[in-house]
Design a protein around this motif. Structure first.
Motif, PDB file in Angstrom:
ATOM      1  N   MET A 195      25.913   6.584  33.010  1.00  0.00           N
ATOM      2  CA  MET A 195      25.295   7.751  32.362  1.00  0.00           C
ATOM      3  C   MET A 195      26.037   9.034  32.740  1.00  0.00           C
ATOM      4  SD  MET A 195      21.228   6.914  32.805  1.00  0.00           S
ATOM      5  CE  MET A 195      20.553   7.613  31.295  1.00  0.00           C
ATOM      6  N   LEU A 196      26.490   9.100  33.997  1.00  0.00           N
ATOM      7  CA  LEU A 196      27.221  10.286  34.458  1.00  0.00           C
ATOM      8  C   LEU A 196      28.603  10.363  33.808  1.00  0.00           C
ATOM      9  CD1 LEU A 196      26.322  10.279  38.278  1.00  0.00           C
ATOM     10  CD2 LEU A 196      25.376  11.767  36.509  1.00  0.00           C
ATOM     11  N   GLN A 197      29.213   9.192  33.581  1.00  0.00           N
ATOM     12  CA  GLN A 197      30.522   9.185  32.914  1.00  0.00           C
ATOM     13  C   GLN A 197      30.402   9.686  31.480  1.00  0.00           C
ATOM     14  OE1 GLN A 197      31.506   5.079  33.778  1.00  0.00           O
ATOM     15  NE2 GLN A 197      32.876   5.651  35.459  1.00  0.00           N
ATOM     16  N   LYS A 198      29.346   9.269  30.806  1.00  0.00           N
ATOM     17  CA  LYS A 198      29.107   9.759  29.437  1.00  0.00           C
ATOM     18  C   LYS A 198      28.896  11.277  29.460  1.00  0.00           C
ATOM     19  CE  LYS A 198      25.637   9.318  25.741  1.00  0.00           C
ATOM     20  NZ  LYS A 198      26.375   9.241  24.493  1.00  0.00           N
ATOM     21  N   ALA A 199      28.112  11.739  30.430  1.00  0.00           N
ATOM     22  CA  ALA A 199      27.847  13.180  30.563  1.00  0.00           C
ATOM     23  C   ALA A 199      29.146  13.951  30.831  1.00  0.00           C
ATOM     24  CB  ALA A 199      26.848  13.417  31.698  1.00  0.00           C
ATOM     25  N   TYR A 200      29.989  13.360  31.669  1.00  0.00           N
ATOM     26  CA  TYR A 200      31.293  13.966  31.984  1.00  0.00           C
ATOM     27  C   TYR A 200      32.108  14.167  30.710  1.00  0.00           C
ATOM     28  CZ  TYR A 200      36.146  14.007  33.713  1.00  0.00           C
ATOM     29  OH  TYR A 200      37.465  14.308  33.941  1.00  0.00           O
ATOM     30  N   TRP A 201      32.188  13.129  29.871  1.00  0.00           N
ATOM     31  CA  TRP A 201      32.938  13.239  28.612  1.00  0.00           C
ATOM     32  C   TRP A 201      32.312  14.254  27.670  1.00  0.00           C
ATOM     33  CZ3 TRP A 201      37.478  12.318  29.415  1.00  0.00           C
ATOM     34  CH2 TRP A 201      37.987  11.122  29.939  1.00  0.00           C
ATOM     35  N   MET A 202      31.003  14.306  27.646  1.00  0.00           N
ATOM     36  CA  MET A 202      30.322  15.290  26.774  1.00  0.00           C
ATOM     37  C   MET A 202      30.730  16.703  27.181  1.00  0.00           C
ATOM     38  SD  MET A 202      26.534  13.559  26.542  1.00  0.00           S
ATOM     39  CE  MET A 202      25.811  14.475  25.182  1.00  0.00           C
ATOM     40  N   GLU A 203      30.787  16.948  28.480  1.00  0.00           N
ATOM     41  CA  GLU A 203      31.178  18.281  28.967  1.00  0.00           C
ATOM     42  C   GLU A 203      32.638  18.583  28.637  1.00  0.00           C
ATOM     43  OE1 GLU A 203      29.171  20.485  30.071  1.00  0.00           O
ATOM     44  OE2 GLU A 203      27.406  19.339  30.656  1.00  0.00           O
ATOM     45  N   LYS A 258      32.893  19.147  36.356  1.00  0.00           N
ATOM     46  CA  LYS A 258      33.310  18.928  37.752  1.00  0.00           C
ATOM     47  C   LYS A 258      32.163  18.367  38.585  1.00  0.00           C
ATOM     48  CE  LYS A 258      36.912  22.442  38.325  1.00  0.00           C
ATOM     49  NZ  LYS A 258      37.124  23.800  38.879  1.00  0.00           N
ATOM     50  N   LEU A 259      30.961  18.890  38.371  1.00  0.00           N
ATOM     51  CA  LEU A 259      29.797  18.386  39.108  1.00  0.00           C
ATOM     52  C   LEU A 259      29.544  16.914  38.793  1.00  0.00           C
ATOM     53  CD1 LEU A 259      27.305  21.388  38.764  1.00  0.00           C
ATOM     54  CD2 LEU A 259      28.317  20.551  40.898  1.00  0.00           C
ATOM     55  N   PHE A 260      29.635  16.568  37.500  1.00  0.00           N
ATOM     56  CA  PHE A 260      29.429  15.162  37.126  1.00  0.00           C
ATOM     57  C   PHE A 260      30.506  14.285  37.771  1.00  0.00           C
ATOM     58  CE2 PHE A 260      26.921  16.816  33.389  1.00  0.00           C
ATOM     59  CZ  PHE A 260      25.730  16.216  33.749  1.00  0.00           C
ATOM     60  N   ALA A 261      31.753  14.763  37.760  1.00  0.00           N
ATOM     61  CA  ALA A 261      32.859  13.996  38.352  1.00  0.00           C
ATOM     62  C   ALA A 261      32.608  13.758  39.842  1.00  0.00           C
ATOM     63  CB  ALA A 261      34.181  14.731  38.135  1.00  0.00           C
ATOM     64  N   GLU A 262      32.227  14.819  40.550  1.00  0.00           N
ATOM     65  CA  GLU A 262      31.996  14.685  41.985  1.00  0.00           C
ATOM     66  C   GLU A 262      30.867  13.702  42.288  1.00  0.00           C
ATOM     67  OE1 GLU A 262      31.430  18.740  43.213  1.00  0.00           O
ATOM     68  OE2 GLU A 262      33.546  19.175  42.819  1.00  0.00           O
ATOM     69  N   ARG A 263      29.820  13.753  41.468  1.00  0.00           N
ATOM     70  CA  ARG A 263      28.684  12.867  41.705  1.00  0.00           C
ATOM     71  C   ARG A 263      29.050  11.409  41.419  1.00  0.00           C
ATOM     72  NH1 ARG A 263      25.319  12.105  45.396  1.00  0.00           N
ATOM     73  NH2 ARG A 263      23.438  10.987  44.806  1.00  0.00           N
ATOM     74  N   ILE A 264      29.876  11.180  40.400  1.00  0.00           N
ATOM     75  CA  ILE A 264      30.360   9.824  40.104  1.00  0.00           C
ATOM     76  C   ILE A 264      31.056   9.261  41.352  1.00  0.00           C
ATOM     77  CG2 ILE A 264      32.111   8.528  38.783  1.00  0.00           C
ATOM     78  CD1 ILE A 264      31.437  10.487  36.394  1.00  0.00           C
ATOM     79  N   LYS A 265      31.911  10.067  41.934  1.00  0.00           N
ATOM     80  CA  LYS A 265      32.655   9.657  43.135  1.00  0.00           C
ATOM     81  C   LYS A 265      31.702   9.371  44.305  1.00  0.00           C
ATOM     82  CE  LYS A 265      36.363   9.970  46.067  1.00  0.00           C
ATOM     83  NZ  LYS A 265      37.576   9.165  45.997  1.00  0.00           N
ATOM     84  N   GLU A 266      30.745  10.247  44.521  1.00  0.00           N
ATOM     85  CA  GLU A 266      29.809  10.057  45.634  1.00  0.00           C
ATOM     86  C   GLU A 266      29.010   8.762  45.499  1.00  0.00           C
ATOM     87  OE1 GLU A 266      29.283  14.853  46.429  1.00  0.00           O
ATOM     88  OE2 GLU A 266      27.689  13.749  45.415  1.00  0.00           O
ATOM     89  N   LEU A 267      28.790   8.339  44.246  1.00  0.00           N
ATOM     90  CA  LEU A 267      28.039   7.100  44.009  1.00  0.00           C
ATOM     91  C   LEU A 267      28.968   5.881  43.989  1.00  0.00           C
ATOM     92  CD1 LEU A 267      25.478   8.304  41.288  1.00  0.00           C
ATOM     93  CD2 LEU A 267      25.028   7.869  43.706  1.00  0.00           C
TER      94      LEU A 267
END
Ligand SMILES: [Fe+2]
Ligand SMILES: [Fe+2]
Length: 172
Positions: A28-36, A74-83
């Motif tokens: 879901m975060l990856q999709k959000a990242y692409w949307m941004e 950037k926030l979505f990217a960082e959170r993807i990494k943290e997970l």
């Protein structure tokens, strides 16, 4: 001495046994990242292309949003990494914002306003799903996405106001 189980219990979403849920959230975060990222592309184009006196306000507003949407990416990217996920490479990108392509006439600012409202609405819908999926399960992602959702609601409200003005003037 702490047992493996008690360690795991305090790990929450980062725990080994939460892998499946974590992967669901990462997707879901990856999709959000692409949307941004796509929004950044569309807002750059639409903050430059429009012509005319009326376009000025819209262009300036979109220019400010570019920075904000990039910050979200950037926030979505960082959170993807943290997970424990991986931020996707550019070859995974698929464009979806057909409604934010340049209009035939660059003075057609209503096209841009409606496109922005559609993009923001799409973000609001997807981020609401992330908030629901992470509720009680991943409070950090939950909190982060609530903040971003708030930004998108503000963006949409602003452009709804622009559209209202054009409708009142009989231009939309
Ligand atoms: Fe955003
Ligand atoms: Fe936005």
């Amino acid at each position: 001495m702490a047992t493996a189980d008690s360690t795991r219990a305090t790990e929450g979403i980062l725990a080994d046994d939460q892998r499946e849920k974590r992967e669901e959230i990462i997707a879901m975060l990856q999709k959000a990242y692409w949307m941004e990222i796509e929004t950044v592309m569309s807002y750059i184009a639409n903050s430059v292309n429009p012509d005319g006196v009326r376009a000025q306000e819209i262009k300036e507003s979109l220019e400010q949003d570019i920075t904000e949407e990039l910050g979200h990416a950037k926030l979505f990217a960082e959170r993807i990494k943290e997970l424990y996920g991986i931020v996707p490479g550019s070859e995974d990108f698929t464009a979806e914002q057909s409604y934010l392509q340049p209009p035939d006439e660059q003075v057609d600012i209503v096209h841009v306003i409606r496109g922005v409202i559609e993009a923001e609405t799409g973000a609001i819908e997807h981020y609401t799903k992330i908030v629901e999926a992470t509720d009680q399960i991943d409070p950090v992602t939950n909190d982060m996405v609530i903040d971003i959702l708030h930004d998108e609601q503000g963006h949409r409200r602003l452009f709804e106001g622009f559209l209202r003005e054009y409708e009142a003037l009989g231009l939309a």
